[in-house]
Design a protein around this motif. Structure first.
Motif, PDB file in Angstrom:
ATOM      1  N   LEU A   1     109.736  36.796 -31.666  1.00 32.14           N
ATOM      2  CA  LEU A   1     109.311  35.349 -31.433  1.00 32.14           C
ATOM      3  C   LEU A   1     108.794  35.697 -29.611  1.00 32.14           C
ATOM      4  N   LEU A   2     108.572  36.310 -28.447  1.00 34.17           N
ATOM      5  CA  LEU A   2     108.324  36.441 -27.613  1.00 34.17           C
ATOM      6  C   LEU A   2     106.787  36.231 -27.621  1.00 34.17           C
ATOM      7  N   LEU A   3     105.882  37.241 -28.808  1.00 37.72           N
ATOM      8  CA  LEU A   3     104.603  37.620 -28.243  1.00 37.72           C
ATOM      9  C   LEU A   3     104.156  36.040 -29.279  1.00 37.72           C
ATOM     10  N   ALA A   4     104.728  35.593 -30.438  1.00 40.52           N
ATOM     11  CA  ALA A   4     103.910  34.925 -31.318  1.00 40.52           C
ATOM     12  C   ALA A   4     104.574  33.387 -29.800  1.00 40.52           C
ATOM     13  N   GLN A   5     105.109  33.290 -29.501  1.00 40.40           N
ATOM     14  CA  GLN A   5     105.899  32.190 -27.775  1.00 40.40           C
ATOM     15  C   GLN A   5     104.097  32.278 -27.173  1.00 40.40           C
ATOM     16  N   ALA A   6     104.005  33.567 -26.505  1.00 39.33           N
ATOM     17  CA  ALA A   6     102.457  33.275 -25.689  1.00 39.33           C
ATOM     18  C   ALA A   6     101.477  33.368 -26.289  1.00 39.33           C
ATOM     19  N   GLN A   7     100.766  33.925 -27.186  1.00 33.76           N
ATOM     20  CA  GLN A   7      99.768  33.352 -28.267  1.00 33.76           C
ATOM     21  C   GLN A   7     100.128  32.242 -27.724  1.00 33.76           C
ATOM     22  N   ASP A   8     100.905  30.760 -28.663  1.00 37.44           N
ATOM     23  CA  ASP A   8     101.136  29.814 -28.320  1.00 37.44           C
ATOM     24  C   ASP A   8     100.355  28.807 -27.287  1.00 37.44           C
ATOM     25  N   ALA A   9     101.145  30.013 -26.075  1.00 39.81           N
ATOM     26  CA  ALA A   9     101.613  29.015 -25.194  1.00 39.81           C
ATOM     27  C   ALA A   9      99.700  29.433 -24.032  1.00 39.81           C
ATOM     28  N   ALA A  10      99.622  30.667 -24.386  1.00 40.97           N
ATOM     29  CA  ALA A  10      97.982  31.491 -23.751  1.00 40.97           C
ATOM     30  C   ALA A  10      96.571  30.031 -24.517  1.00 40.97           C
ATOM     31  N   GLN A  11      97.036  30.122 -25.740  1.00 42.74           N
ATOM     32  CA  GLN A  11      95.654  28.816 -26.552  1.00 42.74           C
ATOM     33  C   GLN A  11      95.983  27.668 -25.910  1.00 42.74           C
ATOM     34  N   ALA A  12      97.122  26.908 -25.409  1.00 41.65           N
ATOM     35  CA  ALA A  12      97.763  25.423 -24.424  1.00 41.65           C
ATOM     36  C   ALA A  12      96.788  26.057 -23.659  1.00 41.65           C
ATOM     37  N   VAL A  13      97.015  26.882 -22.900  1.00 44.86           N
ATOM     38  CA  VAL A  13      96.978  26.703 -21.730  1.00 44.86           C
ATOM     39  C   VAL A  13      95.307  26.586 -21.488  1.00 44.86           C
ATOM     40  N   VAL A  14      94.172  27.277 -22.048  1.00 48.33           N
ATOM     41  CA  VAL A  14      93.674  27.889 -22.006  1.00 48.33           C
ATOM     42  C   VAL A  14      92.396  26.121 -22.078  1.00 48.33           C
ATOM     43  N   SER A  15      92.886  25.617 -23.502  1.00 55.12           N
ATOM     44  CA  SER A  15      92.412  25.273 -23.665  1.00 55.12           C
ATOM     45  C   SER A  15      92.398  23.363 -22.495  1.00 55.12           C
ATOM     46  N   ARG A  16      93.364  23.551 -22.596  1.00 52.25           N
ATOM     47  CA  ARG A  16      93.573  22.525 -21.176  1.00 52.25           C
ATOM     48  C   ARG A  16      93.317  22.625 -20.288  1.00 52.25           C
ATOM     49  N   SER A  17      92.469  23.958 -19.702  1.00 51.99           N
ATOM     50  CA  SER A  17      91.940  24.195 -18.502  1.00 51.99           C
ATOM     51  C   SER A  17      90.244  23.118 -19.347  1.00 51.99           C
ATOM     52  N   GLY A  18      89.908  23.366 -19.959  1.00 51.73           N
ATOM     53  CA  GLY A  18      88.502  22.977 -19.663  1.00 51.73           C
ATOM     54  C   GLY A  18      87.429  23.905 -19.767  1.00 51.73           C
ATOM     55  N   LEU A  19      87.452  25.379 -19.517  1.00 47.44           N
ATOM     56  CA  LEU A  19      87.377  26.279 -19.288  1.00 47.44           C
ATOM     57  C   LEU A  19      86.688  27.131 -20.348  1.00 47.44           C
ATOM     58  N   PRO A  20      85.666  27.690 -20.188  1.00 49.65           N
ATOM     59  CA  PRO A  20      85.016  28.043 -22.231  1.00 49.65           C
ATOM     60  C   PRO A  20      85.545  29.448 -22.029  1.00 49.65           C
ATOM     61  N   LEU A  21      85.710  29.938 -23.312  1.00 46.80           N
ATOM     62  CA  LEU A  21      85.973  31.642 -23.353  1.00 46.80           C
ATOM     63  C   LEU A  21      83.996  32.068 -23.454  1.00 46.80           C
ATOM     64  N   ARG A  22      84.161  32.742 -22.381  1.00 48.03           N
ATOM     65  CA  ARG A  22      82.743  33.355 -22.725  1.00 48.03           C
ATOM     66  C   ARG A  22      82.146  34.599 -23.475  1.00 48.03           C
ATOM     67  N   MET A  23      82.396  34.678 -24.438  1.00 51.60           N
ATOM     68  CA  MET A  23      81.753  36.205 -25.096  1.00 51.60           C
ATOM     69  C   MET A  23      80.154  35.966 -24.861  1.00 51.60           C
ATOM     70  N   ALA A  24      80.167  37.894 -25.194  1.00 51.64           N
ATOM     71  CA  ALA A  24      78.685  38.051 -25.422  1.00 51.64           C
ATOM     72  C   ALA A  24      78.730  37.985 -25.972  1.00 51.64           C
ATOM     73  N   TRP A  25      78.978  38.505 -27.307  1.00 54.20           N
ATOM     74  CA  TRP A  25      79.102  38.033 -28.928  1.00 54.20           C
ATOM     75  C   TRP A  25      79.739  36.731 -29.840  1.00 54.20           C
ATOM     76  N   PRO A  26      78.415  36.766 -30.955  1.00 54.71           N
ATOM     77  CA  PRO A  26      79.189  35.806 -31.092  1.00 54.71           C
ATOM     78  C   PRO A  26      80.901  36.143 -32.572  1.00 54.71           C
ATOM     79  N   LEU A  27      81.367  34.949 -31.809  1.00 57.78           N
ATOM     80  CA  LEU A  27      83.097  34.493 -32.728  1.00 57.78           C
ATOM     81  C   LEU A  27      82.997  34.159 -34.060  1.00 57.78           C
ATOM     82  N   LEU A  28      82.962  34.802 -35.032  1.00 57.63           N
ATOM     83  CA  LEU A  28      82.503  33.915 -36.440  1.00 57.63           C
ATOM     84  C   LEU A  28      84.462  33.442 -37.064  1.00 57.63           C
TER      85      LEU A  28
END
Ligand code: ZN
Length: 457
Positions: free
Chosen positions: A430-457
């Motif tokens: 349960l906690l791992l599922a909550q953490a994945q959802d919460a992390a996606q919510a935090v970073v998407s609200r921040s407007g900060l980009p995920l800066r990956m060097a490689w293409p994420l397809l």
């Protein structure tokens, strides 16, 4: 025969007691949250009447580890920040806005994830970094997890912005201390508040002195970040004419109650002040490596150890909460950089994980040791795993071959919180599922980009 709750028997014990005994076939008896007997299995078995016996043949037992500096609420940001950021840009444009962008519920999830990762890798006691924003939500979320921790509210009182009311900022910080210390007193409970400071250049002389007075009066402890990068000494020299440790010394706030965290950019005079005052130093080698702090080229950690400074270890930010790799880094980095294999032997790295962390937290003799009278914090490492075979020297094995993934069982205060690698106090899935959802919510609200060097397809 003394009645006891639990007898763990047949393990190889790395006791970290005063004689640093290693007992090939050893037992630990626990009752009422404390260790009541420890020694060769046959001797202990003859003295106690256990309610429960754990056969630990094939396991190596250590005390629970002490993580002396950890951020609980950076966990959801794990590996989101780009690696190549200057220190100030990383802190001011990424870390702080992201911290402030968590809801209280997200901070609570982040903290529980950090605690789960610590318990599963053998950490039974932690000292948080003094960076909780939703303090009560996090404290409540940690109750019942079974870990022991000291926590603090995000505390920066120096007026940087024009128009800031300096006196009001300091007063607000002191009021927050009083509120938190009253709500979560250090009265024997597992999770308690301490007057922790963010440190660097963010706290005023007035707050340093007031927090120190609180700590000394109430037998609490203070920790603060200092000098991971050159920015701190440069700021203190420019604004006070003194290096940071000299500034703290002149305020009268150094001492056994204080842990300074990072302490990479210090000079020899500061090392002498730390040693004279009994101030503890917490090194976070993982943070130094990722942050490019130059610990091995600029740091004076071998000199601190030689001067008698107590050095403990922390994992710092959210990337990794397994403390065992920090011991390996501590044992190895200066061997390499100084070309001296006598520096920081495995035994000394293990002391940093246990007894040194206990000293830094004022819990010497209470935690970090398998000794009669200590809290019953015990870790069983599964020595049937490939990295544990063959087993010649357990101290070297713990530092150079093993890591927290080999932790099988953990007790805190005599309560089994990890059993066969699974947490008994937290619903992991349960906690791992909550953490994945919460992390996606935090970073998407921040407007900060995920800066990956490689293409994420
Ligand atoms: Zn930190």
């Amino acid at each position: 025969m003394q009645p006891v709750n639990t007898l763990v028997t047949g393990a190889m014990l790395v006791t970290m007691d005063a004689q640093r005994r290693v007992i090939r076939d050893g037992a630990v008896a626990m009752a009422e949250g404390r260790i009541v007997a420890v020694g060769p299995s046959a001797e202990v078995a003859a003295k106690v009447a256990p309610r429960e016996v754990i056969d630990a043949h094939g396991f190596v037992a250590t005390p629970g580890f002490v993580n002396a500096h950890v951020h609980l609420t950076e966990t959801l940001l794990r590996n989101f920040l780009p690696e190549a950021l200057p220190f100030d840009e990383g802190l001011n444009q990424w870390v702080i806005p992201l911290y402030q962008g968590h809801t209280p519920e997200e901070q609570a999830i982040a903290a529980r994830l950090a605690v789960l990762a610590m318990l599963k890798t053998g950490t039974t006691t932690f000292l948080e970094a003094g960076t909780l924003i939703a303090f009560d939500a996090v404290a409540q979320a940690l109750e019942g997890t079974g870990i022991r921790g000291r926590i603090g509210r995000w505390c920066m009182d120096r007026a940087f912005a024009p128009g800031d009311d300096q006196a009001a900022l300091t007063r607000a910080a002191l009021d927050a201390f009083e509120t938190d210390l009253a709500a979560w007193p250090d009265d024997g409970r597992l999770i308690a508040a301490w007057p922790l400071l963010v440190g660097h250049m963010t706290n005023t002389a007035e707050l340093w002195q007031a927090a120190t007075a609180i700590a000394r009066e109430r037998s609490l402890r203070i920790a603060a970040h200092m000098a991971p990068a050159v920015g701190d000494p440069e700021w203190y020299l420019a604004n006070t004419g003194k290096r940071p440790v000299q500034w703290l010394a002149d305020l009268g706030v150094l001492g056994d109650h204080l842990s300074l965290v990072h302490m990479v950019h210090v000079d020899a005079s500061e090392v002498a002040l730390l040693a004279q005052s009994g101030t503890h130093v917490v090194h976070c080698p993982e943070a130094s490596l990722k942050g490019g702090y130059q610990a091995t080229t600029r740091g004076l950690f071998p000199e601190m150890a030689a001067a008698g400074v107590n050095i403990a270890l922390g994992t710092d930010g959210g990337d990794r909460h397994d403390l065992m790799p920090s011991a390996r880094l501590m044992a190895g980095l200066w061997k390499d950089s100084r070309g001296d294999t006598a520096l920081f032997p495995a035994e000394s790295a293990l002391e940093m994980l246990t007894v040194n962390g206990a000293r830094a937290m004022g819990l010497e003799g209470q935690i970090g040791t398998l000794s009669v009278g200590a809290r019953a914090d015990l870790v069983l490492h599964d020595a049937r795993r490939p990295e544990w075979v063959p087993l010649h020297n357990p101290a070297q094995q713990l530092v150079w071959s093993a890591d927290g993934r080999g932790v099988h069982s953990v007790w805190v205060d005599g309560k089994r919180v990890i059993e066969a690698g699974r947490c008994t106090t937290i619903d992991e899935d349960l906690l791992l599922a909550q953490a994945q959802d919460a992390a996606q919510a935090v970073v998407s609200r921040s407007g900060l980009p995920l800066r990956m060097a490689w293409p994420l397809l």
